[in-house]
Design an enzyme around this catalytic site. Sequence first.
Site, short mmCIF file in Angstrom:
data_model
loop_
_atom_site.label_atom_id
_atom_site.label_comp_id
_atom_site.label_asym_id
_atom_site.label_seq_id
_atom_site.Cartn_x
_atom_site.Cartn_y
_atom_site.Cartn_z
N ASN A 186 -7.20 -2.81 14.48
CA ASN A 186 -8.61 -3.06 14.14
C ASN A 186 -8.75 -4.23 13.17
O ASN A 186 -9.80 -4.45 12.59
CB ASN A 186 -9.25 -1.80 13.55
N HIS A 219 -7.08 -4.59 10.33
CA HIS A 219 -6.86 -4.32 8.90
C HIS A 219 -5.58 -4.99 8.41
O HIS A 219 -4.64 -5.21 9.18
CB HIS A 219 -6.88 -2.82 8.59
N GLU A 256 -9.64 -1.82 5.49
CA GLU A 256 -10.22 -1.51 6.78
C GLU A 256 -11.51 -2.30 7.01
O GLU A 256 -12.17 -2.69 6.04
CB GLU A 256 -10.55 0.00 6.85
N ASP A 299 0.83 -1.21 0.00
CA ASP A 299 0.00 0.00 0.00
C ASP A 299 0.86 1.26 0.00
O ASP A 299 2.08 1.20 0.17
CB ASP A 299 -0.94 -0.01 1.22
P1 PGA Z 1 2.55 -1.63 12.64
O1 PGA Z 1 1.33 -1.51 11.63
O2 PGA Z 1 3.44 -2.68 12.13
O3 PGA Z 1 3.19 -0.27 12.64
O4 PGA Z 1 1.97 -1.96 13.97
C1 PGA Z 1 0.76 -2.64 11.07
C2 PGA Z 1 -0.52 -2.27 10.32
O5 PGA Z 1 -1.16 -1.28 10.68
O6 PGA Z 1 -0.86 -2.98 9.39
#
Ligand code: PGA
Length: 545
Positions: free
Chosen positions: A148, A150, A155, A79
Amino acid sequence: MSVIIYNSEVVGVKIIVCNDYNEISKTAADIVAGILKSKPKAVLGLATGSTPVGMYNELAEKNQNKEIDFKDVVTFNLDEYYPISSDNPQSYRYFMNKHLFNKININMENTHILNGMCKDTDIECYNFEKMIEKQGGIDLQILGIGQNGHIGFNEPDVTLNSRTHLTDLTENTIEANSRFFENVSEVPRQALTMGIATILSAKKIILLASGRNKCKAVKELMNSKISTDNPASMLKVHPDVTLICDKEAYSNNRIGVDIGGTEIKFGVLDDSDKLIYKTDIPTNTDSEDELINSIVKKCKEIIDCYYISGIGVGTPGIIKNGLVTAANIPFSNTDLGGKLEELLNLPVKTSNDANCAALAESKCGSGKNVNSMVMISLGTGIGGGLIIDNKIYEGCGKAGEIGHFVIDYDGKKCSCGTKGCWEQYASVSALLKNAEFAAKNNPDSYLAQLYMKKNKLNGIQFFDALKNNCSIAKEVFEDYLGYLSTGIESLINIFDPEMIVLAGGITNAGDDLLMPLIDRISAEIPIEISALKGDAGIVGAALLI
Ligand code: PGA
């Protein structure tokens, strides 16, 4: 040493539980290295975020040591924010160059990241998918997981766009990612992301999760049904997913809090719902704040010793829309769960204490082999918990107040303001009140001798009198059993449960209570005594999480 778990409930997901973040990074890097060694032209799907940074460091080291070669490797990133320019330090292009590409011998032309400044996002996304296809698909997709649930920027939503697309970020993600920006208003509100179908098309997937703040997402991934509410749950349909996480992210230790009028009990339930720690404090009823602060203080002490994924609280009183109101505890429309969540920074769920005890019995106690049961808690009053289809039935908030169904419309006055409530006849208080009255009126009886010691009677003394064939005690008991059994018969007629479970101190009398009661009940239904006894409240509270 990491532990490998094959969870039969989660099709295809292999779980590697590591001791710490370093071990996650090394384990993941070893898997990537294995793939590059067997396929030098491998196509990798890469992720950003804080979690994969350690793995990228390990890969860069392996590349510098000539253990692996990136010369022919092709990469596609999950992404990119939109809009964002590639020279913005918060862009994922900048991130990937900094943490991996600039440190390895990869051909930059082979690294594909969605263009955060593209004019037409539809064309950009379409071309991205086409390029993946042209490379023969992704051999290994690395993923992080959002709090959450995702994955990429997919999302939780009612509908999920399946292929690479432009999406709006949720408040939760904007908040979580604001730590990388000067302030939250600078976080882009949109992003370009591979879709769930793009991710699931990868031949192999590694999902990385580290730290306590990922525990809820990991737990939901493993326990929840496949749903667009939890995008990571979609991974369960893929045949080759490895979740690599640390103990903090995997641990399912939960605190159960059972608030009583005189003491608050705390317990820790482990992954297998075993009670591994218990303690209690006196109930501070001076004010709402003091009571909540005393709970927070004890929970913090426990959190210092155990990895905790959430807290369940059983409280007396009525809970409506999450707000607690109780008679003997200083809660009046109190957002108990919300306040505790804010102060402890962990998910908190609340329910009525009798409901919690019933839930515990139904999941781990006497009722564990049935789907529906009524738990009757005999004490000062009569509390109840209804379990239907293995869940607490709360009605609009106060279902289970079985002590207050009326068995005599013009009967004894009850503390609730009504007359003739069942608990005025079948609670332990009612039994002892009648026993004391009978003792006073029959001074020659064995019961009266016991009564005169302290001018009152307790349950142990009453059953002692029965054992000693005291005819006065027997009369009182017959009367009591009449009321108790009538109420139970009514409950059976209303709910037709598979089992009745009795709780409360009086059940220590065991068969002396149970056998004569069963004799009076015509329905063929098992009536059992609570297996968890005094622990039911804390176990059930923890099971709310
Ligand atoms: P993080 O993010 O590795 O910074 O915890 C992971 C995500 O939000 O997919």
